[in-house]
Design a protein around this motif. Structure first.
Motif, mmCIF file in Angstrom:
data_model
loop_
_atom_site.group_PDB
_atom_site.id
_atom_site.type_symbol
_atom_site.label_atom_id
_atom_site.label_comp_id
_atom_site.label_asym_id
_atom_site.label_seq_id
_atom_site.Cartn_x
_atom_site.Cartn_y
_atom_site.Cartn_z
ATOM 1 N N CYS A 215 0.853 -1.118 0.031
ATOM 2 C CA CYS A 215 -0.081 -0.045 -0.026
ATOM 3 C C CYS A 215 0.658 1.281 -0.124
ATOM 4 N N GLY A 216 2.185 0.923 0.281
ATOM 5 C CA GLY A 216 3.133 2.301 0.024
ATOM 6 C C GLY A 216 3.151 2.914 1.643
ATOM 7 N N ARG A 217 2.835 2.143 2.609
ATOM 8 C CA ARG A 217 2.885 2.676 4.030
ATOM 9 C C ARG A 217 3.659 1.670 4.709
ATOM 10 N N GLU A 218 4.157 2.080 6.012
ATOM 11 C CA GLU A 218 5.037 1.234 6.843
ATOM 12 C C GLU A 218 4.151 0.275 7.252
ATOM 13 N N LEU A 219 4.551 -1.009 7.472
ATOM 14 C CA LEU A 219 3.972 -2.223 7.980
ATOM 15 C C LEU A 219 3.207 -1.950 9.137
ATOM 16 N N CYS A 220 1.891 -2.442 9.017
ATOM 17 C CA CYS A 220 0.976 -2.275 10.323
ATOM 18 C C CYS A 220 1.667 -2.936 11.621
ATOM 19 N N CYS A 221 2.173 -4.195 11.451
ATOM 20 C CA CYS A 221 2.735 -4.895 12.562
ATOM 21 C C CYS A 221 3.914 -4.226 12.976
ATOM 22 N N SER A 222 4.696 -3.172 12.430
ATOM 23 C CA SER A 222 5.897 -2.599 12.919
ATOM 24 C C SER A 222 5.545 -0.910 13.320
#
Length: 390
Positions: A215-222
């Protein structure tokens, strides 16, 4: 949310704190909690909660007791109790919100066995801690070489030093059980420290390492996701997504966690929606469902002998036909129930700039200079033309 050290420099390039999300201002850390009670004072007579949330490397957070009632604020470096020696971490939350976080992590707020905070870290503690942090990448590379030489089927993903430098925890992932006894002996001999091996899952590995998603954003888990719920292919089927492993899998190799975000909305919409396997009995023959749109409440059916022609029906019409078929009756045809689909008008965007060419901002060609050059090159020709005109 970034801290002031992550702003751009004089040359327009991002300066960055070069701490990989562990800067002292705690503005760009992973899983940072915003203390919205920081500006509110406690009622008279109430003592502040002595629990403190301390973050260590990456996503590891633990709760400690501030038994000495040391005045602490978010971002302070503290020396904490460990199994042997002491550890160094950063305060991420204090006050009443720590109690909320402890309940969320299923830790009893009145637990007397919680480790303690010794003191605020001295400059010597911080220097030793930073020196150990600087050695982590080199030790991780060397430990991977030792594991490869022993032919161990495992992947060492991260290394975390204890604050006093006496112990290092190696995080690894593996498909099967690994006998790493010889590996611990070799690493303890090579590095001169106590070794602890900790196996983690592939989602936890992606959480510790971080990265950018599709999606172009940082990983949700991190960044904000702290609990990992199981994700199955049924989540993709309910949302009518193509079961393509390359598109549905994240960087950890498992199904993306975001497949569960909108699943409840789809399940709510599918409660009174006809099944995809619905068959309609008509006098022209049996009609099969080819496609459905949950939020538009539309279904497309086609006859068994004419699968190329689809007929759009509303959800209520399909339910009505199903009730008629339950009484052993058939409808005349699907054409009597077809919904006229109105084609949406496409927006035509006007050219507010005008019909100018792309090179309209280029410098115009100076024709006068050309004329002057021609006069200098052929002065006789110009004199002849003036004589003829005279």
């Amino acid at each position: 949310m970034g801290c002031s050290s992550c702003s751009t420099g004089k040359d327009g390039q991002p300066r960055g704190c070069k701490n990989n999300g562990t800067c002292g201002t705690d503005g760009c850390n992973k899983l940072t909690v915003f203390d919205w009670l920081s500006n509110m004072s406690l009622p008279n007579g109430q003592k502040p909660f002595d629990g403190v949330e301390v973050r260590f490397k990456n996503s590891r957070k633990e709760f400690f007791r501030n038994t000495e009632q040391t005045p602490l604020a978010i971002g302070d470096i503290v020396a904490t109790q460990a199994k042997s020696g002491h550890d160094v971490g950063m305060v991420t939350l204090t006050g009443e919100l720590v109690k909320v976080q402890m309940k969320k992590k299923k830790v009893a707020p009145d637990d007397k066995t919680l480790p303690k905070i010794y003191r605020k870290a001295s400059q010597r503690d911080i220097d030793i801690w930073q020196k150990c942090r600087d050695k982590e990448e080199e030790i991780k590379k060397r430990s991977r070489e030792i594991a490869i030489s022993l032919n161990l089927q495992m992947k060492l993903s991260d290394v975390e030093f204890q604050g006093d430098g006496s112990k290092a925890t190696f995080y690894y992932t593996a498909e099967d059980r690994v006998d790493f006894r010889q590996l611990i002996k070799d690493m303890a001999k090579a590095f001169g420290i106590r070794i602890e091996m900790r196996q983690i899952g592939y989602r936890q590995e992606a959480q510790r390492l971080g990265g950018i998603g599709s999606c172009g954003r940082e990983l949700c888990c991190s960044t904000w996701l702290s609990d990992f719920r199981s994700v199955s292919t049924a989540s993709a089927r309910y949302q009518q997504l193509a079961l393509n492993p390359q598109k549905l899998a994240g960087q950890c190799g498992k199904l993306k966690c975001c497949l569960n975000y909108e699943l409840d909305t789809y399940l709510e919409a599918l409660k009174d929606f006809p099944s995809q396997d619905t068959k309609l009995q008509t006098e022209k023959g049996v009609a099969f469902c080819q496609k459905s749109d949950i939020f538009k409440e539309m279904l497309w059916f086609s006859y068994k002998n004419d699968a190329a022609n689809w007929h759009a029906l509303h959800k209520d019409q399909v339910l009505e036909i199903i009730e008629i078929n339950k009484t052993n009756k058939k409808i005349a045809s699907l054409e009597a129930y077809v919904v006229d689909t109105v084609s949406e008008e496409k927006l035509v965007f006007e050219n507010v700039v005008g019909q100018d060419s792309l090179n309209r901002f280029d410098k115009p060609k100076n024709h006068r200079k050309k004329k002057r050059r021609n006069k200098k090159r052929n002065p006789n020709k110009n004199n002849k033309q003036t004589a003829r005109n005279g």
